[in-house]
Design an enzyme around this catalytic site. Structure first.
Site, PDB file in Angstrom:
ATOM      1  N   HIS A  52       0.816  -1.221   0.000  1.00  0.00           N
ATOM      2  CA  HIS A  52       0.000   0.000   0.000  1.00  0.00           C
ATOM      3  C   HIS A  52       0.852   1.275   0.000  1.00  0.00           C
ATOM      4  O   HIS A  52       0.759   2.074  -0.928  1.00  0.00           O
ATOM      5  CB  HIS A  52      -1.008  -0.025   1.154  1.00  0.00           C
ATOM      6  CG  HIS A  52      -1.652   1.297   1.412  1.00  0.00           C
ATOM      7  ND1 HIS A  52      -2.477   1.916   0.485  1.00  0.00           N
ATOM      8  CD2 HIS A  52      -1.579   2.150   2.466  1.00  0.00           C
ATOM      9  CE1 HIS A  52      -2.886   3.077   0.978  1.00  0.00           C
ATOM     10  NE2 HIS A  52      -2.351   3.254   2.170  1.00  0.00           N
ATOM     11  N   GLU A  80       0.774   5.830  12.532  1.00  0.00           N
ATOM     12  CA  GLU A  80      -0.573   5.461  12.927  1.00  0.00           C
ATOM     13  C   GLU A  80      -0.678   3.966  13.274  1.00  0.00           C
ATOM     14  O   GLU A  80      -1.247   3.604  14.287  1.00  0.00           O
ATOM     15  CB  GLU A  80      -1.542   5.822  11.788  1.00  0.00           C
ATOM     16  CG  GLU A  80      -2.974   5.360  11.971  1.00  0.00           C
ATOM     17  CD  GLU A  80      -3.688   6.108  13.081  1.00  0.00           C
ATOM     18  OE1 GLU A  80      -3.063   6.980  13.705  1.00  0.00           O
ATOM     19  OE2 GLU A  80      -4.865   5.811  13.324  1.00  0.00           O
ATOM     20  N   ASP A  81      -0.091   3.129  12.453  1.00  0.00           N
ATOM     21  CA  ASP A  81      -0.355   1.694  12.561  1.00  0.00           C
ATOM     22  C   ASP A  81       0.768   0.856  13.151  1.00  0.00           C
ATOM     23  O   ASP A  81       0.609  -0.340  13.322  1.00  0.00           O
ATOM     24  CB  ASP A  81      -0.669   1.106  11.166  1.00  0.00           C
ATOM     25  CG  ASP A  81      -1.935   1.695  10.587  1.00  0.00           C
ATOM     26  OD1 ASP A  81      -2.724   2.251  11.374  1.00  0.00           O
ATOM     27  OD2 ASP A  81      -2.123   1.597   9.361  1.00  0.00           O
ATOM     28  N   ASP A 263     -21.517  15.748 -25.762  1.00  0.00           N
ATOM     29  CA  ASP A 263     -20.080  15.648 -25.957  1.00  0.00           C
ATOM     30  C   ASP A 263     -19.506  14.417 -25.276  1.00  0.00           C
ATOM     31  O   ASP A 263     -18.689  14.488 -24.397  1.00  0.00           O
ATOM     32  CB  ASP A 263     -19.370  16.906 -25.467  1.00  0.00           C
ATOM     33  CG  ASP A 263     -20.011  17.423 -24.203  1.00  0.00           C
ATOM     34  OD1 ASP A 263     -20.762  16.652 -23.576  1.00  0.00           O
ATOM     35  OD2 ASP A 263     -19.754  18.574 -23.837  1.00  0.00           O
TER      36      ASP A 263
HETATM   37 MN    MN Z   1      -2.762   4.707   3.782  1.00  0.00          MN
END
Ligand code: MN
Length: 750
Positions: A52, A80-81, A263
């Site tokens: 990721h 964060e993780d 269009d």
């Molecule tokens: Mn992310």
């Protein structure tokens, strides 16, 4: 080789292509660090988590973001993780990278709940608080794009939530930042989850027509290429189908079938310079029939997000309409990458300048130029932060509290509830105890410690707090809780102030005087006045100044009364001098105002003061034109040129005779009046360009230029422009009349 490793190597090569100065060692460190931190974590699809951040860095490299941004993209989920911390990231990769990671982490924490105004507002403020460095948003957008690309592995609930948030927040931001390509992909992937049926329908229909589409587009492309080659114009031409969400909006918003969408097809012609753009336009209009009113010159008037191109819609021999967008390579780059492109150009110039205020300034200007209400709203919240008169902080639960800048924990506590403020015994910022006079900074987490046995606020708090809200609530508390005490302290302060100004209490408490005095300070009793002074609702100084004023007035009144009585007596004796004495004290009768009143747009209406004036659209007069006015029903005076067909005597209804009024021009300082011209000419290549050049050399502001071919080899142009006055307009008309092939230039009427 490990496929992930291979991808990383390819990423490095991609970055080196646009940034030969890349510090590969630093990038390697970041990749290893992230890989290691996420070790053992898996994504929903079962792949290692590192895929990721790697993908996010790839997207960031597509946008050609700088080294710090790419590194931050690789690290964006670590704090964060994983067990990584801000300090560690900062130590290894520098403060700039750590701040970027921190900004992205905070953005990720904001929960988008619903479309409700307040939530949007919060989010925008939030974005702005974090967008001190625009790169935070760019990285976040890359993150979101990859998450949307891989959304199929999430639960249906999460899919809908993320898709809605993307449609409501991230796609509009990408649009505002001019990142067309990203915006389209965000919209299309979101649509896939928000209306799977609609998305499916469009995809199927497009697939069913693919063969026919391709053939049509190839034919047109070839035609255009051949013609441009003949003309010796170097150009890149390609065709595309509009993206799914834009078709969707037209089909469902305007209730059209795919056949009715004007269009569906768009062609791009990309050239080297601006004159070539207009040359290409001439060729296109020569080859295909232009659709009226569809020509737009965003080169002369760029869109607020800096987009530039010429747009026209034409009809091919097959009867199918298609849009052609003509632009230079530089315009193309800006159109595709928006602010990222701009930012990249900047990078070439001054590397140190990045992510600083000047970058942000550019965004501000960009947003300022946006004119829809929606954007205004966005801007308003943006300005708040920009001029730094507000800070945004968080409660421990992640709610955003917005306070005037310079606010302290006291303001924070009272903004939550007066009971929280009144019971506050301490405060923490980012988990650490702080003194009450600490100034809060954007993004801090603030926690208030309360106790039921707290003594209540101290008077000093009124000096420490910044917001009126907190100050009022503290005052309120003193007012209620401490009335006796307030009266005593207030009285002491008041009496001391009186003495200072040479008055005694007895001088104002006389039966005759006291009611006047209390009325002047707006209190019912002296105790109320004392209490107010005691809790800080009024200062003793102010009260005494007012009272002195009142005493002076009472003296004056008394003196006048005495004088009037004396005069009355005098007049009984002597009747010759009526204008003396008391009467002379009155203000003189107002002299009739002789200055002509007129509206600010330079028109004076005879016999009517200050009326609303507007210029008739049919003939759009400019200063110098003989004019006449018509009093409309309820909408003020409409000003026409005297020779406007709508004012001809035959058109004037007898019952409205009284509505026609004389008007004249006066100098008002207004320098721009919009008016319109009709031009007819023999149709030829380069006509539009010549007209545009003539207007530009005349230095007038052009608000609209629409050229279309008439059946018999003529071309008709309508020009909407702003001029100072008739003289300037005449010179523009002369310039245009001299252009090759122009038969007539006249002012639009009727
Ligand atoms: Mn992310």
């Amino acid at each position: 080789m490990d496929p992930i490793w291979e991808r990383y190597e390819a990423l490095k090569d991609k970055i080196k292509e646009y940034d030969p100065g890349l510090d590969a060692k630093r990038l390697d460190d970041a990749f290893f660090y992230a890989d290691n931190a996420h070790n053992g974590q898996l994504r929903k699809d079962g792949s290692p988590f590192i895929t990721h951040p790697l993908a996010v860095a790839e997207i960031a490299a597509d946008l050609e973001l700088d080294e710090d941004s790419i590194i931050a993209a690789l690290l964006h989920d670590t704090v964060e993780d994983t067990s990584a911390t801000y300090d560690e990231v900062s130590k290894r990769f520098g403060k700039s990278v750590a701040d970027l990671v921190d900004g992205v982490t905070k953005l990720t924490k904001v929960k988008y709940v619903s479309k409700e105004e307040e939530q949007m507002e919060n989010l925008r403020k939030m974005l702005m608080a974090m967008a001190k460095d625009i790169r935070v948003i760019l990285i976040k957008i890359c993150d979101r794009l990859h998450n949307m690309r891989t959304m199929q592995y999430q639960s249906p609930k999460k899919q809908r939530e993320k898709a809605l948030e993307t449609m409501e927040i991230y796609a509009p931001i990408a649009h505002r930042l001019g990142m067309q390509r990203v915006k389209w992909e965000l919209e299309d992937t979101s649509l896939q989850y928000l209306d799977p049926v609609g998305y499916e329908e469009i995809s199927k229909e497009l697939a069913a027509r693919a063969a026919a589409h391709e053939e049509f587009m190839a034919t047109i492309q070839k035609k255009i290429e051949e013609r441009l080659a003949e003309e010796g114009i170097k150009a890149t031409v390609y065709g595309r189908i509009k993206h799914a969400y834009s078709i969707y909006r037209k089909m469902y918003g305007q209730n059209k079938t795919m056949d009715e969408i004007f269009d569906l097809y768009a062609f791009r012609v990309i050239v080297d310079d601006i004159p070539s753009c207009y040359n290409v336009l001439g060729c296109i209009h020569d080859m295909f029939k232009p659709v009226l009113g569809r020509f737009k010159d965003y080169i002369g008037t760029p869109k607020p997000n800096m987009y530039q191109s010429l747009h026209t819609t034409v009809i091919g021999q097959e009867g199918l309409p298609f849009e052609v967008q003509i632009r230079t390579w530089e315009m193309h780059h800006t159109a595709e990458y928006g602010i990222a492109a701009h930012w990249k150009y900047k990078q070439g110039m001054a590397n140190k300048d990045l992510g600083s205020e000047s970058t942000f300034e550019w965004v501000r200007k960009l947003l300022e130029a946006q004119q829809t209400t929606d954007a205004e709203e966005f801007l308003r919240s943006m300005k708040v932060d920009l001029f730094s008169d507000e800070v945004f902080v968080f409660t421990p639960n992640g709610d955003i509290i917005n306070l005037p800048s310079g606010s302290t924990p006291i303001d924070f506590a009272y903004s939550i509830h007066s009971a929280v403020g009144n019971h506050m015994t301490g405060a923490k910022v980012n988990g650490r105890m702080v003194p009450f006079d600490t100034q809060l900074q954007n993004g801090q987490i603030v926690e208030v410690i309360t106790s039921k046995t707290a003594k209540g606020p101290s008077r000093d708090w009124m000096k420490l707090c910044k917001s009126n809200e907190a100050r009022n609530k503290i005052r309120q508390w003193f007012k209620k809780e401490r009335r006796e005490e307030n009266i005593a302290t207030g009285r002491a302060a008041f009496e001391s102030e009186l003495r200072h100004s040479g008055l005694s209490l007895s001088a104002i408490t006389g039966e005759e005087i006291l009611p006047h005095v209390l009325k002047k300070v707006r209190f019912g009793t002296l105790d109320e006045l004392y209490a107010a002074i005691g809790y800080g609702g009024m200062t003793a100084q102010k009260a005494v100044v007012r009272i002195k004023d009142e005493l002076a007035r009472l003296d004056r009144v008394q003196a006048e009364r005495a004088a009037a009585e004396k005069l009355a007596q005098d007049q009984q004796n002597e009747t010759i001098m009526p204008n003396r004495g008391a009467a002379a004290k009155q203000t003189p009768a107002p002299v009739p105002d002789k200055t002509p009143r007129h509206s600010s747009n330079g028109i004076m209406v005879e016999g009517l003061d200050n009326c609303l004036v507007k210029f008739a659209k049919c003939c759009s007069p400019v200063p110098g034109d003989p004019v006449v006015g018509f009093i409309t029903r309820g909408f003020g005076v409409s000003v026409h040129r005297a020779d406007c067909p709508n004012c001809a005597p035959s058109k004037r209804r007898p019952e409205e005779a009284g509505r026609w009024v004389k008007v004249s021009w006066v100098d008002s300082g207004q320098t721009a009046y919009q008016t319109a011209l009709d031009l007819s000419a023999k149709d030829r290549d380069g006509l539009t360009l010549d007209i545009a050049m003539a207007l530009s050399s005349a230095k007038v502001k052009v608000n609209g230029l629409n050229v279309h071919a008439a059946p018999d080899g003529y071309a008709l142009a309508s020009i909407l422009l702003e001029v100072r006055d008739q003289a300037e307009l005449t010179s523009v008309i002369n310039k245009l009349s001299q252009l090759q092939g122009v038969y007539q230039v006249k002012r639009t009427t009727g």
